[in-house]
Design an enzyme around this catalytic site. Sequence first.
Site, PDB file in Angstrom:
ATOM      1  N   SER A 234      -2.746   0.411  15.280  1.00  0.00           N
ATOM      2  CA  SER A 234      -3.351   1.723  15.529  1.00  0.00           C
ATOM      3  C   SER A 234      -3.905   1.869  16.936  1.00  0.00           C
ATOM      4  O   SER A 234      -4.307   0.894  17.571  1.00  0.00           O
ATOM      5  CB  SER A 234      -4.478   2.007  14.548  1.00  0.00           C
ATOM      6  OG  SER A 234      -5.016   3.304  14.829  1.00  0.00           O
TER       7      SER A 234
ATOM      8  N   GLY B  34       0.818  -1.220   0.000  1.00  0.00           N
ATOM      9  CA  GLY B  34       0.000   0.000   0.000  1.00  0.00           C
ATOM     10  C   GLY B  34       0.843   1.256   0.000  1.00  0.00           C
ATOM     11  O   GLY B  34       0.560   2.201   0.725  1.00  0.00           O
TER      12      GLY B  34
ATOM     13  N   TYR C  14     -12.705  -2.772  10.872  1.00  0.00           N
ATOM     14  CA  TYR C  14     -11.369  -2.177  10.708  1.00  0.00           C
ATOM     15  C   TYR C  14     -10.593  -2.232  12.020  1.00  0.00           C
ATOM     16  O   TYR C  14      -9.417  -2.637  12.062  1.00  0.00           O
ATOM     17  CB  TYR C  14     -11.492  -0.724  10.234  1.00  0.00           C
ATOM     18  CG  TYR C  14     -10.182   0.029  10.276  1.00  0.00           C
ATOM     19  CD1 TYR C  14      -9.295   0.003   9.204  1.00  0.00           C
ATOM     20  CD2 TYR C  14      -9.803   0.748  11.416  1.00  0.00           C
ATOM     21  CE1 TYR C  14      -8.078   0.684   9.253  1.00  0.00           C
ATOM     22  CE2 TYR C  14      -8.596   1.426  11.481  1.00  0.00           C
ATOM     23  CZ  TYR C  14      -7.738   1.394  10.397  1.00  0.00           C
ATOM     24  OH  TYR C  14      -6.528   2.058  10.462  1.00  0.00           O
TER      25      TYR C  14
HETATM   26  P1  NDP Z   1      -4.337   5.162   2.653  1.00  0.00           P
HETATM   27  O1  NDP Z   1      -5.718   4.808   2.221  1.00  0.00           O
HETATM   28  O2  NDP Z   1      -3.774   6.442   2.196  1.00  0.00           O
HETATM   29  O3  NDP Z   1      -3.344   4.007   2.223  1.00  0.00           O
HETATM   30  C1  NDP Z   1      -3.728   2.681   2.222  1.00  0.00           C
HETATM   31  C2  NDP Z   1      -3.011   1.944   1.133  1.00  0.00           C
HETATM   32  O4  NDP Z   1      -3.453   0.583   1.142  1.00  0.00           O
HETATM   33  C3  NDP Z   1      -3.292   2.485  -0.269  1.00  0.00           C
HETATM   34  O5  NDP Z   1      -2.071   2.520  -0.958  1.00  0.00           O
HETATM   35  C4  NDP Z   1      -4.214   1.452  -0.852  1.00  0.00           C
HETATM   36  O6  NDP Z   1      -4.113   1.329  -2.255  1.00  0.00           O
HETATM   37  C5  NDP Z   1      -3.677   0.203  -0.181  1.00  0.00           C
HETATM   38  N1  NDP Z   1      -4.595  -0.919  -0.288  1.00  0.00           N
HETATM   39  C6  NDP Z   1      -5.885  -0.986   0.062  1.00  0.00           C
HETATM   40  N2  NDP Z   1      -6.385  -2.173  -0.247  1.00  0.00           N
HETATM   41  C7  NDP Z   1      -5.411  -2.898  -0.802  1.00  0.00           C
HETATM   42  C8  NDP Z   1      -5.327  -4.202  -1.353  1.00  0.00           C
HETATM   43  N3  NDP Z   1      -6.376  -4.998  -1.422  1.00  0.00           N
HETATM   44  N4  NDP Z   1      -4.152  -4.614  -1.836  1.00  0.00           N
HETATM   45  C9  NDP Z   1      -3.077  -3.811  -1.814  1.00  0.00           C
HETATM   46  N5  NDP Z   1      -3.091  -2.566  -1.324  1.00  0.00           N
HETATM   47  C10 NDP Z   1      -4.259  -2.116  -0.833  1.00  0.00           C
HETATM   48  O7  NDP Z   1      -4.356   5.073   4.244  1.00  0.00           O
HETATM   49  P2  NDP Z   1      -3.212   5.330   5.342  1.00  0.00           P
HETATM   50  O8  NDP Z   1      -1.949   5.709   4.692  1.00  0.00           O
HETATM   51  O9  NDP Z   1      -3.792   6.168   6.355  1.00  0.00           O
HETATM   52  O10 NDP Z   1      -3.075   3.874   5.973  1.00  0.00           O
HETATM   53  C11 NDP Z   1      -1.864   3.169   6.005  1.00  0.00           C
HETATM   54  C12 NDP Z   1      -1.788   2.359   7.278  1.00  0.00           C
HETATM   55  O11 NDP Z   1      -1.761   3.234   8.391  1.00  0.00           O
HETATM   56  C13 NDP Z   1      -2.963   1.425   7.513  1.00  0.00           C
HETATM   57  O12 NDP Z   1      -2.470   0.210   8.013  1.00  0.00           O
HETATM   58  C14 NDP Z   1      -3.771   2.130   8.583  1.00  0.00           C
HETATM   59  O13 NDP Z   1      -4.484   1.219   9.342  1.00  0.00           O
HETATM   60  C15 NDP Z   1      -2.664   2.768   9.364  1.00  0.00           C
HETATM   61  N6  NDP Z   1      -3.039   3.869  10.229  1.00  0.00           N
HETATM   62  C16 NDP Z   1      -3.539   5.032   9.693  1.00  0.00           C
HETATM   63  C17 NDP Z   1      -3.868   6.073  10.534  1.00  0.00           C
HETATM   64  C18 NDP Z   1      -4.402   7.346  10.027  1.00  0.00           C
HETATM   65  O14 NDP Z   1      -4.707   8.193  10.849  1.00  0.00           O
HETATM   66  N7  NDP Z   1      -4.545   7.541   8.719  1.00  0.00           N
HETATM   67  C19 NDP Z   1      -3.683   5.965  11.978  1.00  0.00           C
HETATM   68  C20 NDP Z   1      -3.159   4.701  12.413  1.00  0.00           C
HETATM   69  C21 NDP Z   1      -2.845   3.718  11.557  1.00  0.00           C
HETATM   70  P3  NDP Z   1      -4.823   2.346  -3.278  1.00  0.00           P
HETATM   71  O15 NDP Z   1      -3.930   3.538  -3.331  1.00  0.00           O
HETATM   72  O16 NDP Z   1      -4.840   1.570  -4.549  1.00  0.00           O
HETATM   73  O17 NDP Z   1      -6.161   2.640  -2.739  1.00  0.00           O
HETATM   74 MG1  PMR Z   2     -10.699   9.500  16.936  1.00  0.00          MG
HETATM   75  C1  PMR Z   2      -6.887  11.583  21.923  1.00  0.00           C
HETATM   76  C2  PMR Z   2      -7.884  11.443  21.223  1.00  0.00           C
HETATM   77  C3  PMR Z   2      -8.051  10.809  19.909  1.00  0.00           C
HETATM   78  C4  PMR Z   2      -7.125  10.295  19.020  1.00  0.00           C
HETATM   79  C5  PMR Z   2      -5.631  10.277  19.136  1.00  0.00           C
HETATM   80  C6  PMR Z   2      -7.855   9.767  17.923  1.00  0.00           C
HETATM   81  C7  PMR Z   2      -7.291   9.118  16.829  1.00  0.00           C
HETATM   82  N1  PMR Z   2      -9.196   9.983  18.140  1.00  0.00           N
HETATM   83  C8  PMR Z   2      -9.346  10.624  19.365  1.00  0.00           C
HETATM   84  C9  PMR Z   2     -10.536  11.006  19.967  1.00  0.00           C
HETATM   85  C10 PMR Z   2     -11.797  10.935  19.415  1.00  0.00           C
HETATM   86  N2  PMR Z   2     -12.082  10.433  18.205  1.00  0.00           N
HETATM   87  C11 PMR Z   2     -13.032  11.388  20.034  1.00  0.00           C
HETATM   88  C12 PMR Z   2     -13.124  11.995  21.376  1.00  0.00           C
HETATM   89  C13 PMR Z   2     -14.039  11.135  19.152  1.00  0.00           C
HETATM   90  C14 PMR Z   2     -15.497  11.405  19.314  1.00  0.00           C
HETATM   91  C15 PMR Z   2     -15.847  12.707  18.819  1.00  0.00           C
HETATM   92  C16 PMR Z   2     -13.422  10.539  17.991  1.00  0.00           C
HETATM   93  C17 PMR Z   2     -14.132  10.158  16.875  1.00  0.00           C
HETATM   94  C18 PMR Z   2     -13.555   9.485  15.810  1.00  0.00           C
HETATM   95  C19 PMR Z   2     -14.244   8.970  14.655  1.00  0.00           C
HETATM   96  C20 PMR Z   2     -15.687   9.039  14.322  1.00  0.00           C
HETATM   97  N3  PMR Z   2     -12.202   9.177  15.701  1.00  0.00           N
HETATM   98  C21 PMR Z   2     -12.036   8.491  14.571  1.00  0.00           C
HETATM   99  C22 PMR Z   2     -13.253   8.350  13.921  1.00  0.00           C
HETATM  100  C23 PMR Z   2     -12.990   7.592  12.725  1.00  0.00           C
HETATM  101  O1  PMR Z   2     -13.788   7.252  11.867  1.00  0.00           O
HETATM  102  C24 PMR Z   2     -11.549   7.200  12.728  1.00  0.00           C
HETATM  103  C25 PMR Z   2     -11.479   5.723  12.934  1.00  0.00           C
HETATM  104  O2  PMR Z   2     -11.876   5.211  13.927  1.00  0.00           O
HETATM  105  O3  PMR Z   2     -10.958   4.999  11.990  1.00  0.00           O
HETATM  106  C26 PMR Z   2     -10.947   3.621  12.309  1.00  0.00           C
HETATM  107  C27 PMR Z   2     -10.955   7.900  13.920  1.00  0.00           C
HETATM  108  C28 PMR Z   2      -9.660   8.001  14.424  1.00  0.00           C
HETATM  109  N4  PMR Z   2      -9.357   8.623  15.614  1.00  0.00           N
HETATM  110  C29 PMR Z   2      -8.007   8.594  15.796  1.00  0.00           C
HETATM  111  C30 PMR Z   2      -7.419   7.910  14.699  1.00  0.00           C
HETATM  112  C31 PMR Z   2      -5.946   7.638  14.528  1.00  0.00           C
HETATM  113  C32 PMR Z   2      -8.433   7.553  13.861  1.00  0.00           C
HETATM  114  C33 PMR Z   2      -8.229   6.874  12.546  1.00  0.00           C
HETATM  115  C34 PMR Z   2      -7.668   5.817  12.088  1.00  0.00           C
HETATM  116  C35 PMR Z   2      -7.034   4.579  12.590  1.00  0.00           C
HETATM  117  O4  PMR Z   2      -7.079   4.134  13.664  1.00  0.00           O
HETATM  118  O5  PMR Z   2      -6.388   4.040  11.766  1.00  0.00           O
END
Ligand code: NDP
Ligand code: PMR
Length: 404
Positions: free
Chosen positions: A231, A98, A279
């Site tokens: 995550s 990815g 997820y």
């Molecule tokens: P993106 O959507 O930007 O990147 C995800 C990547 O995964 C894309 O390159 C996508 O390809 C690829 N992908 C999806 N499905 C497939 C598949 N079937 N085969 C191969 N590749 C695939 O998201 P992020 O960069 O945010 O996510 C990267 C990682 O970081 C994930 O593991 C996510 O859980 C983790 N993460 C993200 C956070 C965030 O806040 N964004 C926080 C914590 C963790 P394509 O470009 O073709 O869609």
């Molecule tokens: Mg969250 C310290 C507080 C914190 C952090 C670090 C995250 C990270 N989030 C926080 C708080 C909250 N979030 C609170 C208080 C709420 C309620 C308003 C909230 C809501 C929320 C939603 C609806 N947050 C989200 C969503 C998503 O759809 C995202 C998610 O769960 O993806 C699975 C998300 C996220 N919050 C984060 C992070 C890192 C995500 C995104 C992705 C991930 O785990 O990969």
Amino acid sequence: MAFKSASILPSSISIYREGKSNASLKEAGFFGVSVSLPSYLKADCNCYLIRSKELRRSELQLPIGTIKAQTATTTPAIDEAAPEAKKTRRKGNVIITGASSGLGLATAKALAETGQWNVIMACRNFLKAERAAKSAGITKENYNVMHLDLASFDSVRQFVENFRRLGMPLDVLVCNAAVYLPTAKEPSFTAEGFELSVGTNHLGHFLLARLLLDDLKLSDYSSKRLIIVGSITGNTNTLAGNVPPKANLGDLRGLAGGLNGINSSPMIDGGEFDGAKAYKDSKVCNMLTMQEFHRRYHEETGVTFASLYPGCIAETGLFREHIPLFRLLFPPFQKYITKGYVSEEEAGKRLAQVVSDPTLAKSGVYWSWNKYSSSFENQLSEEASDTEKARKLWEMSEKLVGLA
Ligand code: NDP
Ligand code: PMR
Ligand code: LMG
């Protein structure tokens, strides 16, 4: 650094925000509540076509980048070098799944820019990945794009075969790709009929990592690593992990039934389909898998197994399926309210550290960063560190991907 609690949480739930572990802090909480908590709470030639050059590389067991950078006459010197010198002389080869957007792309860029790494971008959309690499300014000596669709076991196996044909050693594998389907009303499925989020994020990577472990074992690189991106939202010892729906694998009955939505639930715990929960469950699987790899293989292979939470990268493609209002408000919410926001560039540097920094070579660790961007070993939730669940997950996953 700050450990914070919020009034929406039951008193037994502990949370942290970015911060050093092993500290106890007092700070205004998320909803203005002040609390003290102990630390634990808290297109051109960059394709995989086999040409005569690659076959020679294959015999020599050298990466493409090495050949491009050196003349053939320099290569025997590598073979004759003392073992220690040999270990550090060549570029490292890292596969990043990815890498066509978000964190994966930023990490590819950070590593490629050092000139020390040949990045294999393992992506489902070859053209998108090529374009992404070009527009990120990654120079062609430092990357290859190879096709990989994690939602198909055939594609995973084909990828491994294609990679092996290149004849280059594998030094680091980064399992980064993921899908997030928070607004889906009905489940969708992988080629083999597994619910798409767990099928892609966990099962596809599980098969890939199991197969490529054999390649990692053969690497003579100074530090060989297998990294699986985790995550905060899969960890219920945090505030973010307590936003409903919460991750919970239950007794894995849905997984045991095949996650197909026909004769079993599409959810690991056997419940009703919920895309956001699927997820978060998949991220728990990622973190459990990393630790099970560590227990089973670290001593025997010397491979470092690690996971991480890179910070909230609120603008990546991960949120593409979320409603527009969420996509609009989520970045400022994370920037100004939770302060958990991190840019793609910064997150890429963090993951690149886990790939290559000699000080992050410890195995079995879930890395996080504090607000000064210093890494620390973080504490996983009870479920995400449950050894019995990890073992069961491993054994079931082996069966589902056809390895047992
Ligand atoms: P993106 O959507 O930007 O990147 C995800 C990547 O995964 C894309 O390159 C996508 O390809 C690829 N992908 C999806 N499905 C497939 C598949 N079937 N085969 C191969 N590749 C695939 O998201 P992020 O960069 O945010 O996510 C990267 C990682 O970081 C994930 O593991 C996510 O859980 C983790 N993460 C993200 C956070 C965030 O806040 N964004 C926080 C914590 C963790 P394509 O470009 O073709 O869609
Ligand atoms: Mg969250 C310290 C507080 C914190 C952090 C670090 C995250 C990270 N989030 C926080 C708080 C909250 N979030 C609170 C208080 C709420 C309620 C308003 C909230 C809501 C929320 C939603 C609806 N947050 C989200 C969503 C998503 O759809 C995202 C998610 O769960 O993806 C699975 C998300 C996220 N919050 C984060 C992070 C890192 C995500 C995104 C992705 C991930 O785990 O990969
Ligand atoms: C589930 O809902 C769905 O059921 C599921 O299908 C799936 O989509 C899943 O995780 C995805 O979500 C969970 C529910 C959380 O989510 C919501 O109800 C939507 C919340 C949206 C939050 C997105 C962040 C946007 C926040 C808006 C703030 C904008 C601020 C911009 C600021 C700019 C600053 C200059 O449900 C719960 O978490 C239940 C608990 C709810 C707690 C109460 C929420 C408080 C809101 C905190 C935000 C503070 C806003 C202050 C506003 C200040 C404005 C100036």
